[in-house]
Design an enzyme around this catalytic site. Structure first.
Site, PDB file in Angstrom:
ATOM      1  N   THR A 199       0.829  -1.200   0.000  1.00  0.00           N
ATOM      2  CA  THR A 199       0.000   0.000   0.000  1.00  0.00           C
ATOM      3  C   THR A 199       0.866   1.254   0.000  1.00  0.00           C
ATOM      4  O   THR A 199       0.652   2.184  -0.786  1.00  0.00           O
ATOM      5  CB  THR A 199      -0.919   0.016   1.230  1.00  0.00           C
ATOM      6  OG1 THR A 199      -1.698  -1.181   1.252  1.00  0.00           O
ATOM      7  CG2 THR A 199      -1.837   1.218   1.215  1.00  0.00           C
ATOM      8  N   THR A 200       1.866   1.293   0.884  1.00  0.00           N
ATOM      9  CA  THR A 200       2.747   2.450   0.974  1.00  0.00           C
ATOM     10  C   THR A 200       3.552   2.621  -0.299  1.00  0.00           C
ATOM     11  O   THR A 200       3.944   3.737  -0.649  1.00  0.00           O
ATOM     12  CB  THR A 200       3.677   2.310   2.191  1.00  0.00           C
ATOM     13  OG1 THR A 200       2.891   2.049   3.352  1.00  0.00           O
ATOM     14  CG2 THR A 200       4.484   3.569   2.431  1.00  0.00           C
TER      15      THR A 200
ATOM     16  N   TYR B  18     -13.611  -3.886  -2.620  1.00  0.00           N
ATOM     17  CA  TYR B  18     -14.669  -3.439  -3.531  1.00  0.00           C
ATOM     18  C   TYR B  18     -15.710  -4.525  -3.806  1.00  0.00           C
ATOM     19  O   TYR B  18     -16.813  -4.450  -3.278  1.00  0.00           O
ATOM     20  CB  TYR B  18     -14.119  -2.871  -4.850  1.00  0.00           C
ATOM     21  CG  TYR B  18     -15.229  -2.272  -5.687  1.00  0.00           C
ATOM     22  CD1 TYR B  18     -15.876  -1.106  -5.275  1.00  0.00           C
ATOM     23  CD2 TYR B  18     -15.673  -2.883  -6.849  1.00  0.00           C
ATOM     24  CE1 TYR B  18     -16.924  -0.571  -5.998  1.00  0.00           C
ATOM     25  CE2 TYR B  18     -16.718  -2.357  -7.587  1.00  0.00           C
ATOM     26  CZ  TYR B  18     -17.342  -1.208  -7.159  1.00  0.00           C
ATOM     27  OH  TYR B  18     -18.383  -0.695  -7.873  1.00  0.00           O
TER      28      TYR B  18
ATOM     29  N   ARG C 158      -9.497  -0.033   4.577  1.00  0.00           N
ATOM     30  CA  ARG C 158      -9.307   0.125   3.133  1.00  0.00           C
ATOM     31  C   ARG C 158     -10.153  -0.842   2.319  1.00  0.00           C
ATOM     32  O   ARG C 158     -10.528  -0.530   1.191  1.00  0.00           O
ATOM     33  CB  ARG C 158      -7.826  -0.073   2.769  1.00  0.00           C
ATOM     34  CG  ARG C 158      -6.937   1.103   3.144  1.00  0.00           C
ATOM     35  CD  ARG C 158      -5.518   0.881   2.655  1.00  0.00           C
ATOM     36  NE  ARG C 158      -4.634   1.997   2.974  1.00  0.00           N
ATOM     37  CZ  ARG C 158      -4.381   3.028   2.170  1.00  0.00           C
ATOM     38  NH1 ARG C 158      -4.965   3.088   0.981  1.00  0.00           N
ATOM     39  NH2 ARG C 158      -3.564   3.995   2.545  1.00  0.00           N
TER      40      ARG C 158
END
Length: 293
Positions: free
Chosen positions: A47-48, A110, A141
């Protein structure tokens, strides 16, 4: 018994970009800085590292470069997650082929799934390669929590060896539900001390991009029995950690690194430049910690 991939602090390293793509020269500098400062492992293209905006070809090339530069000095853990199981499987195969030591795979986002779907998804990934997997549970997230019972079931899969856990409240239940050799790592710098108290093995860290030595020392002191020393570092770094999450990660940490002269560039859209107010907040935290004047 399965051996943990690492114990202590791993840096979820940023990806430095320039107008042509990944700035590999800068990435090499960042990797050398991390090794010199004693970090225990590198997580690349997470992610980072803005993996969600990196095409597979670029993603795989970045992992390959990191593997070659690190050259077995510390474990290289490559981000391999997707909300499309077929994509996650194929990406995992490619990352295994370029020499990653382990893979980090996030829960589907999602479209999400059920808990049974999580078991099927993660096992499909794990069964496709021989590398060890660390699962990544970050409900903020993904809008999907990996339940402790699900982690318990997945911990029985031989090469699913641990979890990067952001849901501190469920850690005791995860410990009780999982195999004894299942590693639990903090997925948030703010929860590493209590998580280690529940039996966790350390942290996959954002703030170690700028203070790898101190982040590692926090963990090392705890495991050496110096709880007061670990607590002191956790308290000292608290203001810095909070500033690095004043906006969506990795916007603030990249700004911090740029303010420190590390020249890592900006983020890719949809992430945008930090606000002026938050730039001042980050700058103030860096000054207070003694990283800049």
């Amino acid at each position: 018994m399965r051996n943990p991939i690492f114990k202590g602090a791993a840096t979820a390293i940023v990806t430095p970009f320039d107008k042509d793509g990944v700035n590999f020269e800068k990435l090499a500098e960042l990797l050398e800085f991390q090794v010199k400062e004693g970090i225990d492992a590198i997580v690349i293209c997470g992610t980072t590292g803005e993996a969600s905006t990196m095409p597979d070809e670029e993603h795989v090339a970045t992992v390959k470069f990191t593997v070659e530069k690190i050259n077995k000095r510390v474990p290289v853990i490559a981000g391999a997650g997707s909300n499309d199981t077929h994509h996650a499987v194929e990406l995992s195969k490619k990352l295994e082929a370029v020499g990653a030591d382990a893979l980090l795979t996030v829960s589907p986002y999602y479209n999400k799934t059920t808990q049974r779907g999580l078991v099927a998804h993660f096992n499909a990934c794990a069964n496709a390669v021989k590398l060890p997997f660390i699962l990544y549970n970050v409900p903020s997230r993904t809008a999907l929590n990996i339940a402790p019972s699900t982690l318990g079931e997945l911990s029985k899969t031989e090469n699913i060896v641990g979890v990067k856990e952001c849901n501190l409240e469920q850690v005791p239940e995860v410990v009780n539900s999982s195999e004894k050799d299942f590693a639990i790592y903090a997925g948030d710098d703010g929860i590493v001390l209590p998580l280690m108290g529940w039996g966790g093995l350390g942290v996959i860290s954002v703030m170690s991009n700028i203070i790898p030595h101190d982040t590692r020392e926090l963990c090392a002191k705890y495991f050496a029995g110096d709880i007061a020393g670990a607590r002191a570092i956790a308290l000292d770094t608290y203001g810095l950690f909070r500033s690095l999450f004043c906006e969506v990660n990795p916007i603030p940490v990249k700004e911090a690194m740029n303010l420190m002269g590390m020249a890592v560039g900006g983020c890719r859209l949809p992430l945008v430049e930090i606000s002026e107010a938050n730039r001042n907040l980050v700058k103030g935290a860096l000054v207070a910690y003694g990283l800049i004047k």
